[in-house]
Design an enzyme around this catalytic site. Structure first.
Site, PDB file in Angstrom:
ATOM      1  N   ASP A  63       0.858  -1.176   0.000  1.00  0.00           N
ATOM      2  CA  ASP A  63       0.000   0.000   0.000  1.00  0.00           C
ATOM      3  C   ASP A  63       0.898   1.231   0.000  1.00  0.00           C
ATOM      4  OD1 ASP A  63      -1.733   2.076   0.470  1.00  0.00           O
ATOM      5  OD2 ASP A  63      -2.600   1.246   2.302  1.00  0.00           O
ATOM      6  N   SER A 143       1.169  11.599 -15.680  1.00  0.00           N
ATOM      7  CA  SER A 143       0.005  11.619 -16.573  1.00  0.00           C
ATOM      8  C   SER A 143       0.114  12.827 -17.475  1.00  0.00           C
ATOM      9  CB  SER A 143      -1.299  11.704 -15.777  1.00  0.00           C
ATOM     10  OG  SER A 143      -2.396  11.959 -16.641  1.00  0.00           O
ATOM     11  N   TYR A 156      -7.523  14.633  -9.499  1.00  0.00           N
ATOM     12  CA  TYR A 156      -6.557  13.813 -10.232  1.00  0.00           C
ATOM     13  C   TYR A 156      -5.494  14.683 -10.895  1.00  0.00           C
ATOM     14  CZ  TYR A 156      -4.777  10.432 -13.642  1.00  0.00           C
ATOM     15  OH  TYR A 156      -3.964   9.628 -14.404  1.00  0.00           O
ATOM     16  N   LYS A 160      -1.484  14.887  -9.928  1.00  0.00           N
ATOM     17  CA  LYS A 160      -0.494  14.486 -10.928  1.00  0.00           C
ATOM     18  C   LYS A 160       0.466  15.639 -11.249  1.00  0.00           C
ATOM     19  CE  LYS A 160      -1.509  10.171 -11.856  1.00  0.00           C
ATOM     20  NZ  LYS A 160      -0.531   9.070 -11.666  1.00  0.00           N
TER      21      LYS A 160
END
Length: 254
Positions: A63, A143, A156, A160
């Site tokens: 994790d 990304s 998100y 990123k």
């Protein structure tokens, strides 16, 4: 070719998707890998498949939001592979599109915990092992959204973008130690995360719609990302490459 012959790698999020493609490409190029994933069963299944194809791989549940879990994973890597030449900090989570009005603090926190803090912690956990290795390197899967924003993916995209900043900053800090740090910046791809970006359910034709929005007209595959990761991890081909933001995106970020 065996561009990574004799080298070792710890790859997070490698039970499926881009991480699985990276693990497969590394094994094909001669590396021994630890397939690390939050889904331990998926990690072991992928490692077994790599071994069945002639590779050397071990699976472990990790994790990345838990530093103790990461430390245990790196210790497992050193115990089973003897060294760690390359960390691939690939694990991440997607997000369903949501307007700014409906974006919650909880979602922002969830994104940052995994997609930025998780990356930082992965690098921290691996650093001592990398310092003991020959020609060490770090590859971070970021990304394309960190380079070219999109609406309705605030958590998100922001997380990123933070990972992209971290990648370049870490490259500068570790350069005197000759530890290279680079980033892969893929566009949307043929992975389990695609459904999340489609709103949680992938309807017939959604994949084609995503592909049509890219200049080259096709989605990114795990194999595409794997080949790019091999290049960045290669101590010969990418010997002087550090701080690189490498788009693997069918032209999205042009």
């Amino acid at each position: 070719m065996e561009r990574l012959l004799g080298r070792t790698a710890f790859i997070t999020g490698a039970g499926s998707g881009f991480g699985a493609g990276i693990a497969k490409a590394f094994c094909q190029e001669g590396a021994s890998v630890v397939v690390a994933d939050l889904d331990a069963a998926a990690a072991h299944k992928m490692a077994d498949a790599l071994c069945a194809d002639g590779g050397t791989a071990f699976g472990v549940g990790v994790d990345i939001t838990n530093r103790d879990s990461l430390d245990a994973g790196i210790a497992f890597c050193r115990e089973n592979l003897g060294s760690l030449n390359t960390l691939v900090a690939n694990a991440g989570i997607g997000q369903r599109p949501v307007s700014i009005s409906d974006t919650t603090a909880n979602e922002l926190t969830r994104q940052f915990e995994t997609n930025s803090i998780g990356v930082v912690q992965s690098c921290q956990a691996a650093l001592a092992a990398l310092r003991d290795a020959q020609d060490p390197s770090i590859v971070i899967t970021v990304s394309g959204i960190a380079l070219v924003p999109r609406p309705q993916l605030y958590g998100y995209g922001m997380a990123k973008a933070a990972a992209a900043y971290f990648m370049k900053s870490l490259a500068l800090e570790l350069a005197p130690e000759r530890i290279r740090v680079n980033g892969l910046f893929p566009a949307v791809g043929q992975t389990p995360m695609l459904a999340e970006f489609a709103g949680g359910k992938l309807d017939e034709g959604d994949a084609a719609t995503f592909a049509d929005a890219l200049p080259l007209g096709r989605l990114i595959t795990p194999e595409d990302v794997g080949h790019a990761a091999v290049y960045l991890a290669s101590p010969k081909e990418a010997a002087t490459v550090t701080g690189c933001a490498l788009p693997v995106d069918s032209g999205r970020c042009i």
